[in-house]
Each structure stands twice: as C-alpha cells, then as structure tokens.
Design an enzyme around this catalytic site. Structure first.
Site, PDB file in Angstrom:
ATOM      1  N   ALA A  39       0.458 -29.920  -5.232  1.00  0.00           N
ATOM      2  CA  ALA A  39       0.975 -28.941  -4.081  1.00  0.00           C
ATOM      3  C   ALA A  39      -0.168 -28.628  -3.298  1.00  0.00           C
ATOM      4  CB  ALA A  39       1.673 -27.628  -4.422  1.00  0.00           C
TER       5      ALA A  39
ATOM      6  N   GLY B 299     -18.753 -32.188  -6.514  1.00  0.00           N
ATOM      7  CA  GLY B 299     -19.112 -30.925  -6.104  1.00  0.00           C
ATOM      8  C   GLY B 299     -19.906 -30.444  -5.075  1.00  0.00           C
TER       9      GLY B 299
ATOM     10  N   ALA C 113      -9.441 -25.501  -6.131  1.00  0.00           N
ATOM     11  CA  ALA C 113      -8.642 -26.344  -5.029  1.00  0.00           C
ATOM     12  C   ALA C 113      -9.618 -27.158  -4.063  1.00  0.00           C
ATOM     13  CB  ALA C 113      -7.716 -25.589  -4.198  1.00  0.00           C
ATOM     14  N   ALA C 114     -10.988 -26.897  -4.338  1.00  0.00           N
ATOM     15  CA  ALA C 114     -11.741 -27.702  -3.344  1.00  0.00           C
ATOM     16  C   ALA C 114     -11.639 -29.109  -3.660  1.00  0.00           C
ATOM     17  CB  ALA C 114     -13.158 -27.430  -3.612  1.00  0.00           C
ATOM     18  N   GLY C 115     -11.493 -29.823  -4.871  1.00  0.00           N
ATOM     19  CA  GLY C 115     -11.146 -30.946  -5.335  1.00  0.00           C
ATOM     20  C   GLY C 115     -10.045 -31.590  -4.648  1.00  0.00           C
ATOM     21  N   ASP C 116      -8.991 -30.695  -5.073  1.00  0.00           N
ATOM     22  CA  ASP C 116      -7.622 -31.069  -4.321  1.00  0.00           C
ATOM     23  C   ASP C 116      -7.589 -31.320  -2.828  1.00  0.00           C
ATOM     24  OD1 ASP C 116      -7.054 -30.528  -6.826  1.00  0.00           O
ATOM     25  OD2 ASP C 116      -6.159 -28.530  -6.418  1.00  0.00           O
TER      26      ASP C 116
ATOM     27  N   GLY D  54      -9.130 -18.526  -4.329  1.00  0.00           N
ATOM     28  CA  GLY D  54      -7.583 -18.692  -4.451  1.00  0.00           C
ATOM     29  C   GLY D  54      -7.788 -20.234  -4.251  1.00  0.00           C
TER      30      GLY D  54
HETATM   31  O1  RIB Z   1      -7.257 -27.828  -8.870  1.00  0.00           O
HETATM   32  C1  RIB Z   1      -6.820 -26.475  -8.914  1.00  0.00           C
HETATM   33  C2  RIB Z   1      -5.303 -26.319  -9.530  1.00  0.00           C
HETATM   34  O2  RIB Z   1      -5.395 -26.428 -10.979  1.00  0.00           O
HETATM   35  C3  RIB Z   1      -4.779 -24.791  -9.507  1.00  0.00           C
HETATM   36  O3  RIB Z   1      -4.111 -24.389  -8.448  1.00  0.00           O
HETATM   37  C4  RIB Z   1      -4.075 -24.796 -10.681  1.00  0.00           C
HETATM   38  O4  RIB Z   1      -2.811 -24.436 -10.348  1.00  0.00           O
HETATM   39  C5  RIB Z   1      -4.197 -26.063 -11.464  1.00  0.00           C
HETATM   40  O5  RIB Z   1      -3.304 -26.822 -11.228  1.00  0.00           O
END
Ligand code: RIB
Length: 306
Positions: free
Chosen positions: A42, A221, A248-251, A286
């Site tokens: 997400a 990173g 979430a920086a990687g996402d 967050g």
């Molecule tokens: O990459 C960060 C995410 O890892 C978080 O939002 C947490 O839910 C886990 O899935």
C-alpha cells in the site's frame, strides 16, 4: 498516465517515538505514538499515486475497523480498490514500529489478512490496460509467482521489491523488469555481503544472472542505489536530507522509480527520481503520511540539481 497494478500488503501501523529501542528486559517510556496506514504494498501504491500514476491495488484486509479504515485511505487517494478483498479468516495486517530519536527504526509485522490472498484470485486482478505489476514479499510467495506468470501471459512487466528480507526463488519470477532489494534483502537472497560498492556490484551481478531481470536496483538508504543492467553499472548517490524516520522510504523509492520508468523509459532517470522521493519520505514520521507529492519531488530535484 501509466497504470500500475500493485499486488501487495496493506497494514495498520502503530508508530511509537522513543529515545531508544529497549534492550532485553528493559522498559522505555515512549514519547508519543500514532496509527497510520502502511504495508509495503500500500505504501508503494500510495507513493506512485501521489506522484501521478493510475493505481489499482489488489490485496486483502480483515473484516474489521482497520480494514475499513485502510480501504478508505486508498479510495481517498484515488486508488482503485475493486481488487481489495475482505477475509473472515484473519484480522487486518498490523505493524508496530519503533522509531528512535536518532531516526533508526524497528518494525514487527503481523501479516494477518495479507496472507489470505489466494492464487486462484490472481487472473481477476488483472484489469484492462495495466502497464506494470508491482509486488513485494509481504504476501504469500506462491501468489507472487502466480501473478508473475499471469503478467508474462499478458506481456506485462513485473517490478519486484524483495522486502522484507527472506530467501526467495527470484529465478522463478516471470516477466521481471526490475528486481529491487535493499542491502539486508540482498544478503538474504545471495548470502553475499554488501558493505562495499564492489561487494554490492558483485551481489547485483549474481541477482541479475539468477533472476533474468532486465535491471537490478539495490537500495542502499543514505548511500543511494546501485543500478545494474540495460547497459548501466553504477552507483546512483543519495540526496542528503535530515532524516527523522526511514519507514516507507524504500517503498516510496520503488513506487517512484517504477512510475518514472514507465513515464520516461529511462532507468537512470527513474532511479534518481526514486532517490529523491525516498529521501523526502525519510524527512517525515510514519509510512503513508510521509509520502511526497509529484510537485514536492519535482521541486526537490530541481533545487538539488542547481
Ligand atoms: O516498509 C515499511 C512498512 O513495512 C510499514 O508500513 C509496515 O506496515 C511494514 O509493512
């Protein structure tokens, strides 16, 4: 506008700010906490959406309040939630995250409903006009592999963010355009260290040969990202920022890189764009509350290129 199908995890995160992550047997008084939408799938979906992509999210939540709240976040962002399933078999995914004062974090993931996505539901998730499928490894492995086979049948490229760290048969992923692990995930996939640039390059080479991906992009990173494949073999440096939380920086990097590659067809440009978006995500607390908009990333990149 490129259309991306994200098949992945969706969690409610509990983000706690603390002085330091407790040692064994230690209690630490926290400084504050909040509940935020998260989950690697997400997060990447929302990142790509805020940067201008058309996104279909396929995943699974529990029949509970977190599940309802997580769906609303997707629809409020303008993401197509028609492939988000609800299961009675498990609660929604939940992830307590501890963020230290120095910006280091630790995450525990309770996958819950994320593990209830079924292989047989995959074909119905492939709505018309999808330009790429983006996945991570927080859902069942057989689902990731089945989705890649479906993508191959339809001639759709796959981008796989190999997080969280685990052994995974990357050689079985079909139609793989980009394989993008971080340093820990690279070590888990190859058994090779990635401390120096030479070691990282060697691990990237092994992954490129083993996976048959067109590109391997190792996220490093604060150091940047190593790009190998399609004629590239180089370290793309990170942008220096005042990081407060890397969650979430990687996402964000993967979502941004995928979208920008679909827009430009230029993988180096896409990796730089991913580095910019990921750096901005690390400057706020967050997961999804920290994800930047297209205007923010473009302004950041323009300022840093002066
Ligand atoms: O990459 C960060 C995410 O890892 C978080 O939002 C947490 O839910 C886990 O899935």
């Amino acid at each position: 506008m490129p259309k991306i199908l994200v098949i992945g995890s969706i969690n409610m995160d509990m983000v706690a700010r603390i002085d330091h992550i407790p040692k064994q047997g230690e209690s630490v008084i926290g400084e504050g906490y909040s509940f935020n939408p998260g989950g690697k799938g997400a997060n990447a979906a929302v990142a790509a959406r805020r940067l201008g992509g058309e996104i279909v999210f396929a995943g699974c939540v529990g029949d509970d309040d977190y599940g309802k709240a997580l769906r609303k976040v997707l629809t409020d962002e303008g993401i197509d939630d028609s492939c988000l399933q609800v299961t009675q078999e498990a609660p929604s995914g939940y992830a307590p995250i501890l963020v230290q004062k120095d910006g280091q974090n630790g995450i525990v993931v309770f996958p819950g409903a994320n593990m209830c996505i079924k292989e047989e539901d995959i074909p119905s998730m492939f709505v018309n006009g999808v330009d790429a499928v983006m996945m991570q490894l927080e859902i069942p492995k057989n689902v990731v592999l089945a989705a890649s086979r479906e993508a191959e049948k339809r001639g759709i490229p796959v981008v796989l963010d190999a997080g969280p760290a685990q052994a995974f048969p990357v050689e079985d992923v079909k139609s793989l355009l980009v394989l993008s692990p971080n340093e820990t995930e690279t070590e888990a996939l190859t058994g090779m260290p990635v401390e120096t640039i030479e070691q990282t390059r060697a691990a990237a080479q092994v992954l490129l040969e083993r996976s048959h991906a067109k590109f391997v992009v190792i996220k490093m990173g604060a150091r940047g990202a190593y790009l190998l494949g399609g004629g590239y073999d180089e370290m793309v440096p990170a942008f220096k920022v005042q990081a407060v939380d890397p969650t979430a920086a990687g996402d964000t990097f993967t979502g941004a890189m995928t979208l920008e590659y679909l827009r430009s067809g230029d993988m180096k440009k896409a990796v730089v764009y991913g580095c910019g978006a990921g750096a901005l995500a690390a400057t706020k607390m967050g997961a999804q509350p920290s994800l930047p908009t297209r205007a923010e990333v473009e302004q950041f990149l323009a300022e840093r290129s002066k």
